[in-house]
Design an enzyme around this catalytic site. Sequence first.
Site, PDB file in Angstrom:
ATOM      1  N   GLN A  36      72.729  70.763  86.904  1.00 22.47           N
ATOM      2  CA  GLN A  36      72.084  69.712  86.122  1.00 22.47           C
ATOM      3  C   GLN A  36      72.195  68.365  86.831  1.00 22.47           C
ATOM      4  OE1 GLN A  36      74.409  69.959  82.484  1.00 22.47           O
ATOM      5  NE2 GLN A  36      76.248  70.220  83.721  1.00 22.47           N
ATOM      6  N   HIS A  67      84.666  63.900  69.258  1.00 22.14           N
ATOM      7  CA  HIS A  67      85.747  64.828  69.613  1.00 22.14           C
ATOM      8  C   HIS A  67      86.733  65.060  68.470  1.00 22.14           C
ATOM      9  CE1 HIS A  67      84.559  63.644  73.872  1.00 22.14           C
ATOM     10  NE2 HIS A  67      84.353  64.938  73.775  1.00 22.14           N
ATOM     11  N   ASP A  91      84.209  66.911  80.073  1.00 20.42           N
ATOM     12  CA  ASP A  91      84.747  65.551  80.130  1.00 20.42           C
ATOM     13  C   ASP A  91      86.214  65.498  79.720  1.00 20.42           C
ATOM     14  OD1 ASP A  91      84.791  65.096  77.068  1.00 20.42           O
ATOM     15  OD2 ASP A  91      82.695  65.587  77.450  1.00 20.42           O
ATOM     16  N   GLY A 143      80.691  80.352  80.279  1.00 18.06           N
ATOM     17  CA  GLY A 143      81.377  80.626  79.025  1.00 18.06           C
ATOM     18  C   GLY A 143      80.870  81.870  78.323  1.00 18.06           C
ATOM     19  N   ASP A 160      81.783  73.175  72.845  1.00 21.11           N
ATOM     20  CA  ASP A 160      81.412  71.774  73.092  1.00 21.11           C
ATOM     21  C   ASP A 160      80.311  71.785  74.137  1.00 21.11           C
ATOM     22  OD1 ASP A 160      81.216  69.092  73.542  1.00 21.11           O
ATOM     23  OD2 ASP A 160      83.257  68.813  74.285  1.00 21.11           O
ATOM     24  N   SER A 161      79.099  72.075  73.685  1.00 24.57           N
ATOM     25  CA  SER A 161      77.982  72.289  74.604  1.00 24.57           C
ATOM     26  C   SER A 161      76.955  71.174  74.488  1.00 24.57           C
ATOM     27  CB  SER A 161      77.307  73.625  74.277  1.00 24.57           C
ATOM     28  OG  SER A 161      76.595  73.518  73.055  1.00 24.57           O
ATOM     29  N   THR A 162      75.948  71.262  75.342  1.00 23.78           N
ATOM     30  CA  THR A 162      74.797  70.377  75.199  1.00 23.78           C
ATOM     31  C   THR A 162      73.989  70.824  73.986  1.00 23.78           C
ATOM     32  OG1 THR A 162      73.653  71.769  76.813  1.00 23.78           O
ATOM     33  CG2 THR A 162      74.668  69.761  77.638  1.00 23.78           C
ATOM     34  N   ASP A 163      72.890  70.135  73.692  1.00 22.65           N
ATOM     35  CA  ASP A 163      72.117  70.377  72.475  1.00 22.65           C
ATOM     36  C   ASP A 163      71.596  71.820  72.397  1.00 22.65           C
ATOM     37  OD1 ASP A 163      72.545  67.756  71.857  1.00 22.65           O
ATOM     38  OD2 ASP A 163      70.612  67.053  72.626  1.00 22.65           O
ATOM     39  N   PRO A 167      68.695  75.365  78.189  1.00 22.97           N
ATOM     40  CA  PRO A 167      69.661  76.314  78.745  1.00 22.97           C
ATOM     41  C   PRO A 167      70.796  76.668  77.790  1.00 22.97           C
ATOM     42  CG  PRO A 167      69.169  74.561  80.324  1.00 22.97           C
ATOM     43  CD  PRO A 167      68.557  74.162  79.026  1.00 22.97           C
TER      44      PRO A 167
END
EC number: 2.5.1.16
Length: 281
Positions: A36, A67, A91, A143, A160-163, A167
């Site tokens: 990415q 978080h 992060d 994962g 804890d992923s992207t939207d 992908p």
Amino acid sequence: MGYSEEERAFIEWYPRGYGVGFKVKERLFETQTKYQRLELYQTEGFGKLLVLDGTVQLVEIGEESYHEVLVHPVMLAHPNPKRVLIIGGGDGGTLREVLRHESVEKATMVEIDEMVVEVSRIYLGIDRGAFDDPRAELIIGDGVKYLKETEERFDVIIVDSTDPVGPAKLLFSEEFYRSAYEKLNEKGLYITQAGSVYLFTNELLDAYKAMKKVFDRVYYFSFPVIGYASPWSFLVGVKGDLDFRKVDVSRAPEKLYYYDPERHETLFQMPKYVRELLEKE
């Protein structure tokens, strides 16, 4: 979508022309990783801004609004969370919050993009030493593949992923939920962020419907997250007889800024029309 040199601003555009933007002082770092595009900016009022493929991941000042809410509700709803799996979260913010719980003996974090971890450690430091904690295990890998193949069992699984678009959609599939359910202990909790309540409503409904086919019970809640098109949605899957509506306030870490365990019930506020759509599923 993205950074405008002329306007000195970064704007993330959501569906229907809705945008979330930050005034930017300078671009600190940018690279195309194996997976990415990664960008890091210094904003005027919110510290550093981490962006992946044009989408805001966090702002330094206020990242706890995400978080804390992703981690502590499930950790306090589980009677004794010893082994925790985090998928994503490069992060380090989620790992940091998990390790604030004394019951944790091992926290395994599986992040596919090593560059996210490296850049976050060098430029952000929001892990606050979590990566060096002896209870933490960092695995660079997929994962989805890890969860399918591991023989370990967990008390809590945190995604804890992207939207839930593009992908990351695999992380919101029924097949993935079944892998997670299988790898939870007899009593376990699974949590994932599920996107903007107003702008990713269909994605939220799809994820909720898929989770209900797998978990013994599924809860939904929302919270205002700084930097996102809030309110932001979260889904919790339960294995066994745990009640996510009840948390052990006595085990809450000190100095929480956003999540209030004594007002846990306020998490479950959801716009009426969204709640009605969810209850139809």
